[in-house]
Design a protein around this motif. Structure first.
Motif, mmCIF file in Angstrom:
data_model
loop_
_atom_site.group_PDB
_atom_site.id
_atom_site.type_symbol
_atom_site.label_atom_id
_atom_site.label_comp_id
_atom_site.label_asym_id
_atom_site.label_seq_id
_atom_site.Cartn_x
_atom_site.Cartn_y
_atom_site.Cartn_z
ATOM 1 N N THR A 65 0.824 -1.203 0.000
ATOM 2 C CA THR A 65 0.000 0.000 0.000
ATOM 3 C C THR A 65 0.857 1.251 0.000
ATOM 4 O O THR A 65 0.560 2.218 -0.710
ATOM 5 N N SER A 66 1.934 1.243 0.747
ATOM 6 C CA SER A 66 2.825 2.399 0.781
ATOM 7 C C SER A 66 3.445 2.648 -0.590
ATOM 8 O O SER A 66 3.549 3.794 -1.035
ATOM 9 N N VAL A 67 3.840 1.578 -1.274
ATOM 10 C CA VAL A 67 4.427 1.714 -2.610
ATOM 11 C C VAL A 67 3.385 2.192 -3.616
ATOM 12 O O VAL A 67 3.639 3.071 -4.436
ATOM 13 N N MET A 68 2.183 1.625 -3.557
ATOM 14 C CA MET A 68 1.160 1.922 -4.560
ATOM 15 C C MET A 68 0.551 3.318 -4.425
ATOM 16 O O MET A 68 0.294 3.978 -5.417
ATOM 17 N N ASP A 69 0.300 3.752 -3.176
ATOM 18 C CA ASP A 69 -0.374 5.052 -3.051
ATOM 19 C C ASP A 69 0.215 5.978 -1.988
ATOM 20 O O ASP A 69 -0.373 6.991 -1.643
ATOM 21 N N GLY A 70 1.384 5.634 -1.471
ATOM 22 C CA GLY A 70 2.058 6.526 -0.544
ATOM 23 C C GLY A 70 1.550 6.495 0.883
ATOM 24 O O GLY A 70 1.929 7.344 1.691
ATOM 25 N N THR A 71 0.703 5.537 1.218
ATOM 26 C CA THR A 71 0.166 5.430 2.571
ATOM 27 C C THR A 71 1.284 5.059 3.550
ATOM 28 O O THR A 71 2.007 4.090 3.316
ATOM 29 N N PRO A 72 1.435 5.817 4.635
ATOM 30 C CA PRO A 72 2.466 5.454 5.616
ATOM 31 C C PRO A 72 2.045 4.230 6.433
ATOM 32 O O PRO A 72 0.857 3.906 6.524
ATOM 33 N N LYS A 98 7.390 -4.697 -16.846
ATOM 34 C CA LYS A 98 7.696 -4.663 -18.279
ATOM 35 C C LYS A 98 7.551 -6.041 -18.909
ATOM 36 O O LYS A 98 7.207 -6.162 -20.081
ATOM 37 N N ALA A 99 7.838 -7.078 -18.132
ATOM 38 C CA ALA A 99 7.769 -8.445 -18.638
ATOM 39 C C ALA A 99 6.373 -9.064 -18.495
ATOM 40 O O ALA A 99 6.109 -10.127 -19.039
ATOM 41 N N ALA A 100 5.485 -8.384 -17.778
ATOM 42 C CA ALA A 100 4.152 -8.938 -17.516
ATOM 43 C C ALA A 100 3.247 -8.824 -18.741
ATOM 44 O O ALA A 100 3.306 -7.836 -19.468
ATOM 45 N N PRO A 101 2.386 -9.821 -18.932
ATOM 46 C CA PRO A 101 1.423 -9.738 -20.038
ATOM 47 C C PRO A 101 0.377 -8.651 -19.766
ATOM 48 O O PRO A 101 0.148 -8.269 -18.613
ATOM 49 N N ALA A 102 -0.255 -8.172 -20.817
ATOM 50 C CA ALA A 102 -1.240 -7.081 -20.715
ATOM 51 C C ALA A 102 -2.360 -7.414 -19.733
ATOM 52 O O ALA A 102 -2.809 -6.552 -18.972
ATOM 53 N N TRP A 103 -2.815 -8.662 -19.714
ATOM 54 C CA TRP A 103 -3.924 -9.022 -18.814
ATOM 55 C C TRP A 103 -3.506 -8.903 -17.352
ATOM 56 O O TRP A 103 -4.305 -8.547 -16.494
ATOM 57 N N MET A 104 -2.223 -9.177 -17.059
ATOM 58 C CA MET A 104 -1.740 -9.052 -15.686
ATOM 59 C C MET A 104 -1.690 -7.589 -15.269
ATOM 60 O O MET A 104 -2.083 -7.233 -14.158
ATOM 61 N N LEU A 105 -1.223 -6.717 -16.166
ATOM 62 C CA LEU A 105 -1.203 -5.284 -15.873
ATOM 63 C C LEU A 105 -2.610 -4.751 -15.656
ATOM 64 O O LEU A 105 -2.846 -3.938 -14.755
ATOM 65 N N ALA A 106 -3.569 -5.207 -16.470
ATOM 66 C CA ALA A 106 -4.965 -4.787 -16.305
ATOM 67 C C ALA A 106 -5.505 -5.247 -14.952
ATOM 68 O O ALA A 106 -6.237 -4.507 -14.280
ATOM 69 N N THR A 107 -5.146 -6.443 -14.537
ATOM 70 C CA THR A 107 -5.581 -6.964 -13.232
ATOM 71 C C THR A 107 -5.015 -6.120 -12.098
ATOM 72 O O THR A 107 -5.727 -5.734 -11.167
ATOM 73 N N ILE A 108 -3.737 -5.804 -12.178
ATOM 74 C CA ILE A 108 -3.094 -4.985 -11.149
ATOM 75 C C ILE A 108 -3.735 -3.606 -11.089
ATOM 76 O O ILE A 108 -4.050 -3.100 -9.998
ATOM 77 N N ASN A 109 -3.946 -2.984 -12.238
ATOM 78 C CA ASN A 109 -4.587 -1.661 -12.276
ATOM 79 C C ASN A 109 -5.983 -1.703 -11.671
ATOM 80 O O ASN A 109 -6.385 -0.793 -10.944
ATOM 81 N N SER A 110 -6.726 -2.744 -11.961
ATOM 82 C CA SER A 110 -8.076 -2.887 -11.416
ATOM 83 C C SER A 110 -8.051 -3.008 -9.895
ATOM 84 O O SER A 110 -8.845 -2.367 -9.189
ATOM 85 N N ILE A 111 -7.133 -3.796 -9.382
ATOM 86 C CA ILE A 111 -7.018 -3.968 -7.930
ATOM 87 C C ILE A 111 -6.640 -2.653 -7.256
ATOM 88 O O ILE A 111 -7.204 -2.276 -6.226
ATOM 89 N N VAL A 112 -5.687 -1.934 -7.836
ATOM 90 C CA VAL A 112 -5.261 -0.650 -7.267
ATOM 91 C C VAL A 112 -6.422 0.340 -7.260
ATOM 92 O O VAL A 112 -6.662 1.021 -6.261
ATOM 93 N N LYS A 113 -7.181 0.414 -8.341
ATOM 94 C CA LYS A 113 -8.336 1.320 -8.395
ATOM 95 C C LYS A 113 -9.373 0.945 -7.355
ATOM 96 O O LYS A 113 -9.943 1.811 -6.687
ATOM 97 N N ASP A 114 -9.640 -0.363 -7.202
ATOM 98 C CA ASP A 114 -10.595 -0.817 -6.189
ATOM 99 C C ASP A 114 -10.131 -0.436 -4.788
ATOM 100 O O ASP A 114 -10.932 -0.007 -3.959
ATOM 101 N N GLN A 116 -8.203 2.083 -3.985
ATOM 102 C CA GLN A 116 -8.328 3.548 -3.826
ATOM 103 C C GLN A 116 -9.783 3.932 -3.571
ATOM 104 O O GLN A 116 -10.060 4.798 -2.754
ATOM 105 N N GLN A 117 -10.721 3.288 -4.266
ATOM 106 C CA GLN A 117 -12.142 3.600 -4.069
ATOM 107 C C GLN A 117 -12.595 3.192 -2.673
ATOM 108 O O GLN A 117 -13.357 3.920 -2.020
ATOM 109 N N LEU A 118 -12.149 2.049 -2.185
ATOM 110 C CA LEU A 118 -12.510 1.614 -0.845
ATOM 111 C C LEU A 118 -11.949 2.558 0.211
ATOM 112 O O LEU A 118 -12.588 2.835 1.219
ATOM 113 N N LYS A 119 -10.760 3.045 -0.043
ATOM 114 C CA LYS A 119 -10.113 3.955 0.890
ATOM 115 C C LYS A 119 -10.864 5.283 0.993
ATOM 116 O O LYS A 119 -10.942 5.902 2.045
ATOM 117 N N GLN A 120 -11.434 5.729 -0.139
ATOM 118 C CA GLN A 120 -12.162 6.996 -0.177
ATOM 119 C C GLN A 120 -13.575 6.877 0.380
ATOM 120 O O GLN A 120 -14.172 7.872 0.740
#
Length: 121
Positions: A65-72, A98-114, A116-120
């Motif tokens: 969490t600290s890496v993804m959104d700066g939370t201490p 860089k080595a990850a397939p597009a579907w893995m990056l999409a999964t990671i982005n989706s999790i991070v967005k979720d 952030q929304q839960l945090k707000q």
């Protein structure tokens, strides 16, 4: 931050592996980090006011969490026993992504967005 022996994985991702003795404080409450730690061997503990709040066993990843959104960190993290940790910094994370397939990056982005929304909410 602590440092260890540079290692290159089988997939050529650079990371550092290091050992800490029981009682060593890895992260302090309120600290922000640009590194995640994987507990390769041993046990970490989350604590506050010398009270153990949570055990962090082998196979766990901390600092996400600290890496993804700066939370201490909400509490201190120390080694509950002698432990081997793998530091995953921005360079290593970038190489993996860089080595990850597009579907893995999409999964990671989706999790991070979720997250952030839960945090707000």
């Amino acid at each position: 931050m602590i440092s260890g022996n540079p290692v290159t994985s089988d997939l050529n991702f650079p990371f550092e592996r290091f050992t800490v003795q029981a009682g060593f404080v890895v992260f302090k409450k309120g600290q922000k980090t640009s590194e995640m730690l994987f507990v390769e061997e041993g046990l970490l503990e989350a604590f506050d006011d010398n009270q153990i709040l949570k055990s962090i066993p082998q196979g766990s990843l901390i600092g996400v969490t600290s890496v993804m959104d700066g939370t201490p960190f909400a509490y201190h993290i120390r080694a509950g026993k002698d432990s081997t940790l793998v530091k995953i910094d921005q360079k290593c994370l970038g190489a993996v992504l860089k080595a990850a397939p597009a579907w893995m990056l999409a999964t990671i982005n989706s999790i991070v967005k979720d997250m952030q929304q839960l945090k707000q909410a």
